[in-house]
Design an enzyme around this catalytic site. Structure first.
Site, short mmCIF file in Angstrom:
data_model
loop_
_atom_site.label_atom_id
_atom_site.label_comp_id
_atom_site.label_asym_id
_atom_site.label_seq_id
_atom_site.Cartn_x
_atom_site.Cartn_y
_atom_site.Cartn_z
N HIS A 10 0.83 -1.20 0.00
CA HIS A 10 0.00 0.00 0.00
C HIS A 10 0.87 1.27 0.00
CE1 HIS A 10 -3.79 2.19 1.09
NE2 HIS A 10 -2.92 3.05 1.57
N GLU A 11 1.78 1.32 0.96
CA GLU A 11 2.59 2.53 1.08
C GLU A 11 3.56 2.69 -0.09
OE1 GLU A 11 1.47 4.63 3.05
OE2 GLU A 11 0.26 3.28 4.28
N HIS A 17 1.70 4.43 -2.83
CA HIS A 17 1.72 5.89 -2.63
C HIS A 17 3.08 6.45 -3.05
CE1 HIS A 17 -2.09 6.64 -0.64
NE2 HIS A 17 -1.85 5.79 0.35
N GLU A 56 -4.92 7.50 -3.19
CA GLU A 56 -5.35 6.22 -2.63
C GLU A 56 -5.61 5.19 -3.74
OE1 GLU A 56 -5.06 5.86 0.51
OE2 GLU A 56 -6.21 4.05 1.01
MG MG Z 1 -3.32 5.25 1.94
#
Ligand code: MG
Length: 498
Positions: free
Chosen positions: A262-263, A266, A292
């Site tokens: 997830h990170e 980003h 997101e």
């Molecule tokens: Mg996030």
């Protein structure tokens, strides 16, 4: 380039330096700082924030922007975008008196401390008076802006520029019945087995494997790093220094892998922004939802897919032969996609996640409108949890007190999580048209073509386009739930044999 543009860029460059220096201090605060450093760090951050605010709201900036807006009217160049975005930021900042900013800092600092204690004791009454102040201030903030269709529009616009409350409500109204129906169908199907996910997995091995995946995705560790923190997050100091944090939870040891994906999603966005935008307001992801969409794509559409685990499961099994004894890639895939209504949003699966967000949006709107008494919030929360997910939290810590956002004054942020999910799948459908063999590339552990597509269509543009326009231009329609419903239905029909 005009002399005035040069002058503006120089000031904005310094503002960017001050803000990034603040980000370094915040990162350090969460990663390295000894507990004793808190008070001094607060002062240092306040000083940097004040300098940045003074610089970016000076009369000189206002005058330069007025002149440059005329000079660049009608142009779609990078410089015109820079002037447009800077003017928008300037206008927003100028509307909010500095006394308000200080008052908000005082209120949210106290609210955060109260929230930590309230959550620990699972006692909403500790947080209640602070939350009232937070919402009073949110209403006051709205009053600094011209009237909009809905009070909440002003708050939402800070995270999702151009998005209206009515748009989000229309999207959620379409999405809600379909997700509720899907969850009901899954509930009557046979539950998947996932006991092996909760065995003991050695922290270092999980951590290193997480870094390996991020690196294979294309997160560039020569321009980034992964450190331990209480909460996973991504922070950017430059396109050449974009960092992520992660954590290890003994009860949920493999969650580290998905937080890392997830990170890094980003972070790859920030690493992919046009380097020419450095030290300008264009050098950021364009909105919370689009940001997101990138993290969710790598975490869910790639990282929770069967082709991904057909490739990586043998490596994981080599690291953990005992824990995963007798488990196949397909069984593992089903386990990491288990659908089960749960109390905590951040642990929710893809099928139930958006319902947690819809609940929060309804409550935020009701609170901003003054239609619910804040003291009644825990009860309303629990009623809605029963209505949406069929479960009732055992206490406030697992209910109304679980999220940090309100204590930090972040009202209007939650919807962007769900919108990000929707955008991720809208883009995914388009990507799969453009990269016909994407599944087999993922199956082979190859992500370079996918990343190149994202770089070219999303990342490189930074903040140049309005987020709603960017999504429409790339995906072919504005934010819409139908792609997400198609995706969920197909995925869970397969997993649960619906
Ligand atoms: Mg996030």
């Amino acid at each position: 380039m005009s002399e005035k543009l040069n002058q503006l860029k120089e000031i904005l460059g310094e503002v960017s330096d001050l803000n990034h220096a603040g980000s370094v201090l915040s990162w350090d605060q969460q990663v390295n700082m000894p507990p004793g450093g808190g008070e001094a760090r607060g002062q240092q951050l306040a000083t940097l924030g004040k300098l940045s605010h003074e610089k970016s709201t000076s009369d000189k900036v206002g005058k330069l922007l007025d002149d440059l807006k005329q000079e660049f009217a009608g142009s779609d160049s990078d410089d015109a975008a820079l002037v447009r975005v800077a003017a928008r930021n300037f206008d927003k900042t100028m509307r909010v008196p500095s006394e308000f900013v200080s008052e908000q800092a005082v209120v949210t600092t106290a609210a955060f401390e109260a929230w930590v204690e309230a959550k620990k004791k699972s006692d909403f009454s500790i947080f209640h008076p602070h939350l009232e102040k937070v919402f009073d201030l949110a209403r006051k903030y709205v009053s600094f802006f011209p009237p909009s269709d809905h009070l909440y529009d002003v708050l939402l616009d800070d995270y999702e520029p151009g998005m209206k409350t009515a748009d989000v409500q229309a999207i959620f109204d379409k999405l809600r019945p379909q997700q509720v129906k899907l969850i009901r169908n899954i509930k009557s199907a046979k539950q998947v087995k996932d006991d092996f996910l909760h065995k003991k997995y050695a922290e270092k091995k999980v951590w290193d494997f997480s870094a390996t995946i991020a690196s294979k995705f294309g997160y560039d560790f020569s321009r980034g790093r992964q450190d331990k923190a209480a909460h996973p997050f991504e922070t950017s100091f430059s396109v050449n220094d974009v960092r992520i944090t992660n954590r290890y939870e003994p009860d949920n040891p493999l969650a580290t892998l998905f937080s890392g994906m997830h990170e890094s999603g980003h972070a790859m966005y920030e690493q992919g922004i046009n380097p020419a935008y450095e030290r300008t307001p264009l050098a950021n992801g364009v909105s919370s939802a689009v940001h997101e969409s990138q993290s969710r794509m790598w975490e869910n559409l790639v990282g929770r897919s069967l082709p991904f685990w057909e490739h990586f499961f043998p490596e994981l099994k080599k690291l953990f032969p005992t824990q995963l004894d007798g488990v196949s890639a397909k069984t593992f895939y089903k386990a990491i996609n288990k659908v089960e209504p749960t109390f905590i949003r951040v642990n929710a699966d893809e099928a139930t996640y958006n319902l947690h967000i819809m609940l929060r949006l309804e409550l935020e709107i009701a609170m901003i409108e003054g239609k619910v008494a804040i003291k009644d919030l825990p009860e309303i929360w629990n009623t809605k949890m029963q209505e949406y997910l069929g479960i009732t939290p055992p206490d406030d810590a697992h209910g109304v007190l679980q999220d940090i956002h309100w204590s930090a004054g972040l009202i209007g942020y939650f919807p962007t999580y769900a919108l990000g999910n929707l955008v991720s799948v809208q883009l995914w459908e388009k990507i799969n048209k453009d990269i016909r063999d994407l599944d087999s590339q993922i199956h082979d552990g190859k992500f370079d073509e996918l990343l190149a597509w994202l770089r070219k269509n999303i990342h490189v543009h930074g903040h140049k386009y309005d987020p709603q326009d960017l999504v429409k231009n790339v995906a072919g329609s504005k934010i819409d739930p139908s792609a997400y419903v198609r995706y969920l239905t197909k995925k869970y029909s397969d997993i649960y044999g619906l």
